[in-house]
Write a protein that holds these residues in place. Structure first.
Motif, PDB file in Angstrom:
ATOM      1  N   THR A 239       0.835  -1.193   0.000  1.00  0.00           N
ATOM      2  CA  THR A 239       0.000   0.000   0.000  1.00  0.00           C
ATOM      3  C   THR A 239       0.873   1.248   0.000  1.00  0.00           C
ATOM      4  O   THR A 239       1.876   1.319   0.735  1.00  0.00           O
ATOM      5  N   VAL A 261      -2.738  -2.226  -3.340  1.00  0.00           N
ATOM      6  CA  VAL A 261      -3.813  -1.242  -3.206  1.00  0.00           C
ATOM      7  C   VAL A 261      -3.289   0.165  -3.472  1.00  0.00           C
ATOM      8  O   VAL A 261      -2.181   0.346  -3.968  1.00  0.00           O
ATOM      9  N   SER A 262      -4.094   1.167  -3.136  1.00  0.00           N
ATOM     10  CA  SER A 262      -3.884   2.525  -3.624  1.00  0.00           C
ATOM     11  C   SER A 262      -2.507   3.104  -3.280  1.00  0.00           C
ATOM     12  O   SER A 262      -1.942   2.851  -2.217  1.00  0.00           O
ATOM     13  N   GLY A 283      -6.198  -4.176  -5.857  1.00  0.00           N
ATOM     14  CA  GLY A 283      -7.431  -3.784  -5.192  1.00  0.00           C
ATOM     15  C   GLY A 283      -7.639  -4.589  -3.919  1.00  0.00           C
ATOM     16  O   GLY A 283      -6.790  -5.394  -3.541  1.00  0.00           O
ATOM     17  N   SER A 284      -8.724  -4.316  -3.224  1.00  0.00           N
ATOM     18  CA  SER A 284      -9.777  -3.516  -3.824  1.00  0.00           C
ATOM     19  C   SER A 284      -9.490  -2.015  -3.700  1.00  0.00           C
ATOM     20  O   SER A 284      -8.795  -1.586  -2.793  1.00  0.00           O
ATOM     21  N   LEU A 285     -10.093  -1.270  -4.659  1.00  0.00           N
ATOM     22  CA  LEU A 285      -9.955   0.183  -4.695  1.00  0.00           C
ATOM     23  C   LEU A 285     -11.349   0.807  -4.745  1.00  0.00           C
ATOM     24  O   LEU A 285     -12.288   0.214  -5.277  1.00  0.00           O
ATOM     25  N   THR A 291     -10.834   7.460  -3.535  1.00  0.00           N
ATOM     26  CA  THR A 291     -10.033   7.546  -4.759  1.00  0.00           C
ATOM     27  C   THR A 291      -8.812   6.650  -4.619  1.00  0.00           C
ATOM     28  O   THR A 291      -8.121   6.684  -3.601  1.00  0.00           O
ATOM     29  N   GLY A 292      -8.548   5.857  -5.647  1.00  0.00           N
ATOM     30  CA  GLY A 292      -7.402   4.948  -5.604  1.00  0.00           C
ATOM     31  C   GLY A 292      -6.614   4.997  -6.895  1.00  0.00           C
ATOM     32  O   GLY A 292      -7.181   5.159  -7.979  1.00  0.00           O
ATOM     33  N   VAL A 294      -3.301   2.957  -8.930  1.00  0.00           N
ATOM     34  CA  VAL A 294      -2.248   1.950  -9.067  1.00  0.00           C
ATOM     35  C   VAL A 294      -1.765   2.001 -10.509  1.00  0.00           C
ATOM     36  O   VAL A 294      -2.575   1.978 -11.449  1.00  0.00           O
ATOM     37  N   THR A 315     -12.533  -3.439  -7.989  1.00  0.00           N
ATOM     38  CA  THR A 315     -12.852  -2.086  -7.545  1.00  0.00           C
ATOM     39  C   THR A 315     -14.322  -2.014  -7.148  1.00  0.00           C
ATOM     40  O   THR A 315     -15.155  -2.763  -7.647  1.00  0.00           O
ATOM     41  N   VAL A 323      -6.551   2.414 -12.500  1.00  0.00           N
ATOM     42  CA  VAL A 323      -5.549   1.349 -12.579  1.00  0.00           C
ATOM     43  C   VAL A 323      -5.104   1.319 -14.030  1.00  0.00           C
ATOM     44  O   VAL A 323      -5.931   1.154 -14.936  1.00  0.00           O
ATOM     45  N   VAL A 360     -13.644   3.435 -10.594  1.00  0.00           N
ATOM     46  CA  VAL A 360     -12.205   3.533 -10.823  1.00  0.00           C
ATOM     47  C   VAL A 360     -11.924   3.134 -12.274  1.00  0.00           C
ATOM     48  O   VAL A 360     -12.347   2.065 -12.724  1.00  0.00           O
TER      49      VAL A 360
END
Length: 452
Positions: A239, A261-262, A283-285, A291-292, A294, A315, A323, A360
């Motif tokens: 992360t 993850v993010s 993920g999960s995002l 807001t995420g 990758v 997501t 992503v 996402v």
């Protein structure tokens, strides 16, 4: 249309190779530092320090600070005092000796430390087995290392979270229990230029090994082991970290073997064994409308056996971010459910999730040279948002067949991209490319996995 397809392919090719060049630079940088550390490697003795042709190192043995190592006595204080000494001493080695079992409660090992610190784990470190005996001040951590630079973790030892009673109390095991967080066995936080090699992490209370807010970390020859039915026991969790390399790792657990993850970018995974578990996941995002981000992820050479998912991007509805620039290549699967899955409707909640239009964004994802067997009818699933479709999804040389001999299928919803080479089962939702430079035959020489 042909021109647009060519431009789309070329764009993805350039992005993919840019990501690969970033990974190569990261690996070279980390490897150079690894070689310097190897030059200082010495054999351990019972003496607190010694001289050799390779230089002088100071040995800080946890036994010298009162650790008993019988698996019953509480060695938490001894580990804390040994850490203070090792962290403040240049070129020191914090030694957890072999053939001993050390009972240690939640402990924070904080830096910054003096240069060239080595943490040598050759014995076994175990956590208290009773959740009620856990330190209430640290409900989510066990062995927590932070604010370190240039530290090497190595050894043949074991970090054992004694998680059996934690798993039994989980709401995923017993739905009448409240859903609460449990400790992560090993955490490396806010650190850089770190190597972790050779150790085993097992039976974690929840996540096994987490790397957070860190940069330039290399993990290799590490084993993670938990029972298949242990809840939320992600193997290696990344992360908010950049320039991370995971190599030659064997992971079997009750959740994702690897979860990204993010805030993660420039992630390289190579020669990974996964099983049992929930696969290798981004993920999960986007949970709770968050807001995420990758980007720039490569998985090269992996073997997944008996996992509930294979290569997965997951997501939540209502999230935002993206992503992008992800490549999976040279992956062999055996009896895997959902070998290739992109799911923008992920919902890990006891309540049903509301339909939402925001999502996402997922784009520039390549699956190349993926083969093996699936337990599911749908070998590939692209379950994407109607309002935020998945774009530039590329399939090249895919051969997935059902374990029972029946015909495998592909599910598509709101996905754009193309396939080329041999793709089985076919993804009719994607365009087919006939450019000669894109044509590839299925490799006759398949990936052969040798257990690590």
């Amino acid at each position: 249309m042909t021109k647009m397809l060519f431009i789309s392919f070329l764009s993805l090719f350039l992005v993919s190779n840019y990501a690969e060049s970033c990974f190569s630079d990261s690996i070279d940088m980390i490897q150079d530092k690894s070689d310097k550390k190897e030059d200082n490697k010495t054999e351990f003795s019972d003496l607190p320090s010694w001289s050799s042709a390779r230089g002088v190192r100071v040995l800080v043995n946890v036994d010298s600070f009162g650790a008993v190592g019988d698996g019953v006595s509480d060695d938490t204080k001894a580990f804390g005092n040994a850490w203070k000494q090792a962290c403040s001493t240049s070129t020191s080695v914090l030694l957890v000796p072999p053939d001993r079992i050390y009972l240690v409660n939640a402990t924070k090992f904080k830096g910054p430390c003096a240069e060239n610190l080595i943490i040598q784990i050759d014995g076994t470190i175990i956590a208290p087995g009773e959740p009620k005996n856990w330190d209430p001040k640290n409900p989510r951590i066990w062995l927590y290392f932070s604010n370190l630079k240039g530290v090497l973790f190595q050894g043949d030892g074991v970090i054992d979270g004694s998680g059996k009673k934690w798993w039994a109390a989980s709401c995923k095991k017993n739905k009448t229990n409240p859903c609460v967080g449990a400790p992560t066995a090993l955490t490396i936080d806010q650190s850089s230029d770190i190597e972790v090699k050779g150790i085993t992490v097992q039976n974690s209370q929840q996540m096994n090994f987490a790397i957070s807010k860190s940069e330039s970390v290399r993990v290799f020859n590490v084993m993670v082991s938990c029972p298949e039915d242990s809840p939320n026991t992600d193997g290696i969790h990344l992360t908010a970290s950049q320039n991370i390399v995971l190599q030659n790792c064997k992971i079997g657990t009750g959740d994702d073997c690897i979860s990204i993850v993010s805030g993660c970018s420039n992630i390289k995974m190579e020669s990974i064994y996964c099983g049992p578990g929930h696969g290798i996941s981004i993920g999960s995002l986007g949970n709770d409308n968050s807001t995420g981000f990758v980007t720039a992820v490569v998985l090269d050479t992996a073997f997944l056996k008996g996992t509930t998912n294979g290569l997965r991007i997951k997501t939540w509805q209502g999230g935002s971010g993206y992503v992008r620039a992800v490549r999976y290549q040279n992956v062999q699967m055996e009896d895997v459910a959902n070998p290739i899955i992109i799911d923008q409707f992920y919902c890990d909640s006891p309540k049903s999730c509301q339909n939402q239009t925001s999502a996402v964004e997922i784009s520039q994802i390549m699956f190349e040279d993926i083969s093996g067997t699936t337990k599911s009818q749908k070998a590939m699933k692209f379950s994407c948002s109607d309002t935020v479709p998945c774009n530039h999804i590329v399939l090249n040389n895919i051969f997935l067949k059902r374990s029972d001999g029946k015909e495998a299928e592909t599910f598509c919803n709101s996905v754009n991209g193309y396939e080329y080479g041999y793709v089985q089962p076919s993804a009719d939702c994607l365009m087919q490319s006939n450019h000669s430079f894109q044509q590839h035959q299925v490799k006759s020489e398949r990936l052969i996995h040798t257990e690590l």
